[in-house]
Design a protein around this motif. Structure first.
Motif, PDB file in Angstrom:
ATOM      1  N   PRO A 453       0.809  -1.232   0.000  1.00  0.00           N
ATOM      2  CA  PRO A 453       0.000   0.000   0.000  1.00  0.00           C
ATOM      3  C   PRO A 453       0.840   1.280   0.000  1.00  0.00           C
ATOM      4  O   PRO A 453       0.333   2.343  -0.352  1.00  0.00           O
ATOM      5  CB  PRO A 453      -0.821  -0.117   1.286  1.00  0.00           C
ATOM      6  N   TRP A 454       2.131   1.176   0.382  1.00  0.00           N
ATOM      7  CA  TRP A 454       2.971   2.381   0.425  1.00  0.00           C
ATOM      8  C   TRP A 454       3.448   2.777  -0.967  1.00  0.00           C
ATOM      9  O   TRP A 454       4.536   3.347  -1.124  1.00  0.00           O
ATOM     10  CB  TRP A 454       4.185   2.140   1.335  1.00  0.00           C
ATOM     11  N   ASN A 455       2.691   2.439  -1.969  1.00  0.00           N
ATOM     12  CA  ASN A 455       3.065   2.766  -3.328  1.00  0.00           C
ATOM     13  C   ASN A 455       2.380   4.068  -3.727  1.00  0.00           C
ATOM     14  O   ASN A 455       1.181   4.220  -3.553  1.00  0.00           O
ATOM     15  CB  ASN A 455       2.618   1.625  -4.241  1.00  0.00           C
ATOM     16  N   VAL A 456       3.152   4.982  -4.262  1.00  0.00           N
ATOM     17  CA  VAL A 456       2.627   6.336  -4.476  1.00  0.00           C
ATOM     18  C   VAL A 456       1.432   6.369  -5.427  1.00  0.00           C
ATOM     19  O   VAL A 456       0.544   7.213  -5.286  1.00  0.00           O
ATOM     20  CB  VAL A 456       3.758   7.299  -4.911  1.00  0.00           C
ATOM     21  N   ALA A 457       1.377   5.425  -6.356  1.00  0.00           N
ATOM     22  CA  ALA A 457       0.238   5.406  -7.285  1.00  0.00           C
ATOM     23  C   ALA A 457      -1.068   5.194  -6.517  1.00  0.00           C
ATOM     24  O   ALA A 457      -2.091   5.832  -6.802  1.00  0.00           O
ATOM     25  CB  ALA A 457       0.415   4.303  -8.327  1.00  0.00           C
ATOM     26  N   LEU A 459      -1.549   5.967  -3.361  1.00  0.00           N
ATOM     27  CA  LEU A 459      -1.803   7.169  -2.558  1.00  0.00           C
ATOM     28  C   LEU A 459      -2.399   8.291  -3.417  1.00  0.00           C
ATOM     29  O   LEU A 459      -3.286   9.013  -2.974  1.00  0.00           O
ATOM     30  CB  LEU A 459      -0.515   7.641  -1.896  1.00  0.00           C
ATOM     31  N   ARG A 460      -1.908   8.413  -4.656  1.00  0.00           N
ATOM     32  CA  ARG A 460      -2.477   9.442  -5.533  1.00  0.00           C
ATOM     33  C   ARG A 460      -3.940   9.130  -5.845  1.00  0.00           C
ATOM     34  O   ARG A 460      -4.776  10.037  -5.940  1.00  0.00           O
ATOM     35  CB  ARG A 460      -1.666   9.542  -6.828  1.00  0.00           C
ATOM     36  N   ALA A 461      -4.246   7.844  -6.013  1.00  0.00           N
ATOM     37  CA  ALA A 461      -5.644   7.459  -6.268  1.00  0.00           C
ATOM     38  C   ALA A 461      -6.516   7.836  -5.069  1.00  0.00           C
ATOM     39  O   ALA A 461      -7.610   8.387  -5.226  1.00  0.00           O
ATOM     40  CB  ALA A 461      -5.733   5.960  -6.547  1.00  0.00           C
ATOM     41  N   ILE A 462      -6.013   7.554  -3.862  1.00  0.00           N
ATOM     42  CA  ILE A 462      -6.780   7.881  -2.650  1.00  0.00           C
ATOM     43  C   ILE A 462      -6.965   9.400  -2.552  1.00  0.00           C
ATOM     44  O   ILE A 462      -8.034   9.891  -2.192  1.00  0.00           O
ATOM     45  CB  ILE A 462      -6.075   7.315  -1.394  1.00  0.00           C
ATOM     46  N   LYS A 463      -5.913  10.141  -2.915  1.00  0.00           N
ATOM     47  CA  LYS A 463      -5.985  11.602  -2.881  1.00  0.00           C
ATOM     48  C   LYS A 463      -7.073  12.119  -3.829  1.00  0.00           C
ATOM     49  O   LYS A 463      -7.846  13.018  -3.483  1.00  0.00           O
ATOM     50  CB  LYS A 463      -4.611  12.175  -3.282  1.00  0.00           C
ATOM     51  N   LEU A 532       7.270  10.951  -3.259  1.00  0.00           N
ATOM     52  CA  LEU A 532       8.278   9.903  -3.057  1.00  0.00           C
ATOM     53  C   LEU A 532       7.861   8.637  -3.800  1.00  0.00           C
ATOM     54  O   LEU A 532       6.878   7.997  -3.438  1.00  0.00           O
ATOM     55  CB  LEU A 532       8.448   9.609  -1.564  1.00  0.00           C
ATOM     56  N   VAL A 533       8.610   8.286  -4.837  1.00  0.00           N
ATOM     57  CA  VAL A 533       8.171   7.167  -5.678  1.00  0.00           C
ATOM     58  C   VAL A 533       8.651   5.805  -5.184  1.00  0.00           C
ATOM     59  O   VAL A 533       8.179   4.783  -5.650  1.00  0.00           O
ATOM     60  CB  VAL A 533       8.615   7.350  -7.150  1.00  0.00           C
TER      61      VAL A 533
END
Lengths: 552, 89
Positions: A453-457, A459-463, A532-533
């Motif tokens: 889950p610590w994958n930025v993609a 996190l961007r989706a959640i954002k 952070l990628v």
């Protein structure tokens, strides 16, 4: 040093005990007595099983004690004994006699469905134990140990965990699975440090002492006790104490909605309403699985009502049936599919069996009307605005006031604003969203890293979904298991989600973390993190920043 | 033969804990007692948790218990047990 994927944080040191694999004792071709001697051997074996269970029951209380007492009754059951003895009289070999008797009852239980079908695994467990005693071997399942140990297994099935005691199991290490496999979900609900998808785990034999790190996913062999103790005390800088009850607020006293996930019968019985602001995810599949017929509206109403009654005045979000191609239910009559994860599952079942979902909504509405709980419903596996509108129309037709949908499919992320235009709230399922976003099977050990889950993609989706919630002024919740990690939850709140729902074992730590930060501070951490990628770098950054806030 | 009809008081029906308690108690009496769900004439051994489970008895169902060798007091005791909410203990 072995490596896997850490799914529940924490450090543990202890001796490894492997789960005993399930085998068919009949294939061992052991010479066994016949006639009266076979009957005596059966009685002696039953006696040993009862001794074992009674010892186990002395060390347990409440629900697990009741389960063990029922198992004792099954072991000494006169009808089971009569069936076995009748077979022995017909010169059927002892192990076959036991297997046949067990099978006869299984057929009857499955036909009754529902709660009775759950008894099948109890009966199987007991008859397996009796057979193991007959041949003088360790029974399959969890190792019997009165000393704490680190549980090693190829995989864990839900049935294996009924007797899993968090006081004796220090950590869980699994050769297969991924961050969202059953074992991981169970480990999080129990709060036991867990590492899954461990390569070469079979090289670690029974009795070997290992140091398990549920954060980094490492398993160190050959560490001595002194070194282990030092590492564990150092690791405690990341540990957060628990505030188990009461409202959840930020350091500036503003409130945050913290909810729990409830699924199994045991969780319905054990959840404490004072521990949270309500139920953010009531998984209803457990009522439907392992049965050949659909539960009646009345049966469903009683089942849902038991949970609703406990949450008078509080929110309960019921997720409609999340099964189908991935978790087949015989009464749905669906065809087998090549790609079940991409097939007819979740709300898609409504395309051919809308009646099943209508009856479920009817039962939820009836149970809710009697209870005083603020009952909402949400549909899983929604991809489009029209599916959302269809579900809202169905639910409102039954008089359910608040209706939402799950965001698990990337298409739903991209249209979050439009979805919120036709429904009241959305809830993000991080497990499935990661699986579909990264196109990687959540059950595959080789792809476990992609489902991190610590994958930025992700996190961007959640954002994107959180932003849509702010624009539309509607609730965005996260009910995926990833939120059980307080550091990840901190990031989610910083990204703008309005509520979080986790297993009840995790609410205390989350409440404590939130109490020591303000929303603005978490927003600041989150704003840096989405650049952070590298997932490891991101995790270390967030852990460091949040730890700094917590240690003030 | 003594026969008695009773209504099941446990909310979960004769399942899980109530079935365990019933089988245990019948074993404790040391006599043969049989039980059947009304509308289904098949009597089964009430000292067997597995047989009790196969009846699929729900809350509010009526059941009949019968015995050749129990005393009226013994049968009454088991009847009372079935009528109470055994899950509430």
């Amino acid at each position: 040093m072995l490596h896997g994927v850490g799914v529940q944080s924490g450090l543990s040191f202890g001796a490894v005990r492997w789960m005993t694999p399930s085998i068919d004792f009949r294939e061992l071709n052991i010479e066994l007595p016949i006639h009266q001697e076979a009957k005596d051997l059966y009685d002696r074996s039953v006696g040993l099983v009862i001794d074992f269970l009674e010892k186990l029951s002395q060390n347990s209380a409440g629900n697990s004690k009741a389960i063990i007492e029922a198992q004792v009754q099954i072991a000494k059951d006169p009808a089971l004994r009569k069936k076995v003895f009748a077979s022995i009289d017909r010169e059927i070999p002892l192990l076959d006699a036991i297997a046949n008797a067990s099978e006869d009852f299984k057929v009857l239980f499955v036909r009754l469905g529902g709660l009775y079908a759950e008894r099948v695994s109890d009966l199987e467990d007991i008859t397996n134990r009796i057979s193991a005693m007959v041949v003088g071997l360790e029974p399959p399942g969890l190792p019997s140990s009165d000393r704490p140990y680190i549980l090693a297994a190829d995989d864990l099935a839900p049935a294996d965990t009924a007797t899993l005691d968090p006081k004796t199991v220090l950590a869980i290490v699994i050769a297969k699975g991924g961050p969202t496999c059953h074992a991981a979900i169970i480990a999080r609900s129990l709060g036991i440090p867990t590492v899954v998808a461990v390569a070469n785990l079979d090289k670690v034999t029974n009795g070997v002492a290992v140091l398990v790190d549920g954060d980094t996913g490492s398993i160190r062999v050959g560490v001595d006790e002194v070194e282990a103790a030092e590492t564990i005390s150092k690791g405690e800088r990341f540990s957060i104490e628990s505030i188990p009850f009461g409202p959840t607020h930020f350091s500036d006293q503003r409130l945050f909605q913290l909810l729990v996930n409830v699924g199994t019968k045991r969780e319905i019985e054990e959840v404490i309403s004072q521990s949270c602001d309500g139920v953010g995810l009531f998984r209803t599949e457990f009522l439907y699985l392992n049965r050949s017929n659909e539960p009646t509206v009345d049966e469903q109403k009683i089942y849902y009502g038991e949970l609703f009654e406990k949450f008078e005045g509080k929110t309960v979000v019921v997720r409609t049936i999340d099964a189908g191609a991935d978790k087949p239910l015989p009464f749905l009559g669906l065809a087998k599919e090549v790609n079940p994860a991409l097939g007819v599952r979740g709300f898609r079942v409504a395309t051919s069996r809308r009646d099943v979902i209508e009856r479920q909504l009817e039962a939820i509405a009836l149970a809710g009307a009697d209870s005083g709980a603020k009952v909402s419903v949400m549909a899983p596996m929604i991809s489009t605005v029209s599916e959302t509108a269809q579900f809202v129309e169905m639910a409102k037709g039954h008089g359910i006031a608040r209706v939402g949908v799950m965001v698990e499919v990337p298409a739903a992320v991209l249209c979050a604003e439009e979805l919120l235009g036709v429904c009241d709230f959305v809830s993000i399922g991080t497990n499935d969203l990661a699986q579909y976003l990264f196109a990687s099977d959540r059950e595959s050990p080789q792809l476990a890293r992609l489902n991190d889950p610590w994958n930025v993609a992700l996190l961007r989706a959640i954002k994107m979904v959180s932003d849509a919630g702010l624009t539309m002024n509607k609730g965005v919740s996260v009910c995926g298991e990833a939120a059980a990690d307080p550091f990840f939850a901190a990031l989610l709140i910083g990204l703008g989600v309005s509520s979080i729902s986790v297993g009840s074992a995790s609410v205390g730590k989350l409440r404590s973390m939130i109490a020591r930060c303000s929303r603005e501070e978490l927003q600041r951490v989150a704003s840096f993190s989405t650049s952070l990628v590298n997932p490891v770098e991101l995790k270390v950054f967030v852990q460091g920043e949040i730890s700094r806030l917590l240690s003030r | 033969m003594l026969v008695k009809s009773v209504t099941v008081g446990s909310r979960v029906g004769l399942h899980a804990r109530p079935a365990t308690v019933l089988a245990e108690s019948v074993q404790g009496e040391g006599v043969e007692i049989e039980i059947a769900k009304d509308g289904n004439d098949e009597f089964v051994d009430a000292s067997s948790i597995l047989m009790i489970l196969t009846l699929g008895v729900s809350h509010g169902d009526s059941v009949t218990i019968r015995s050749e060798d129990a005393t009226a007091e013994q049968l009454e005791k088991i009847a009372k047990l079935i009528e109470s909410d055994l899950d509430a203990e």
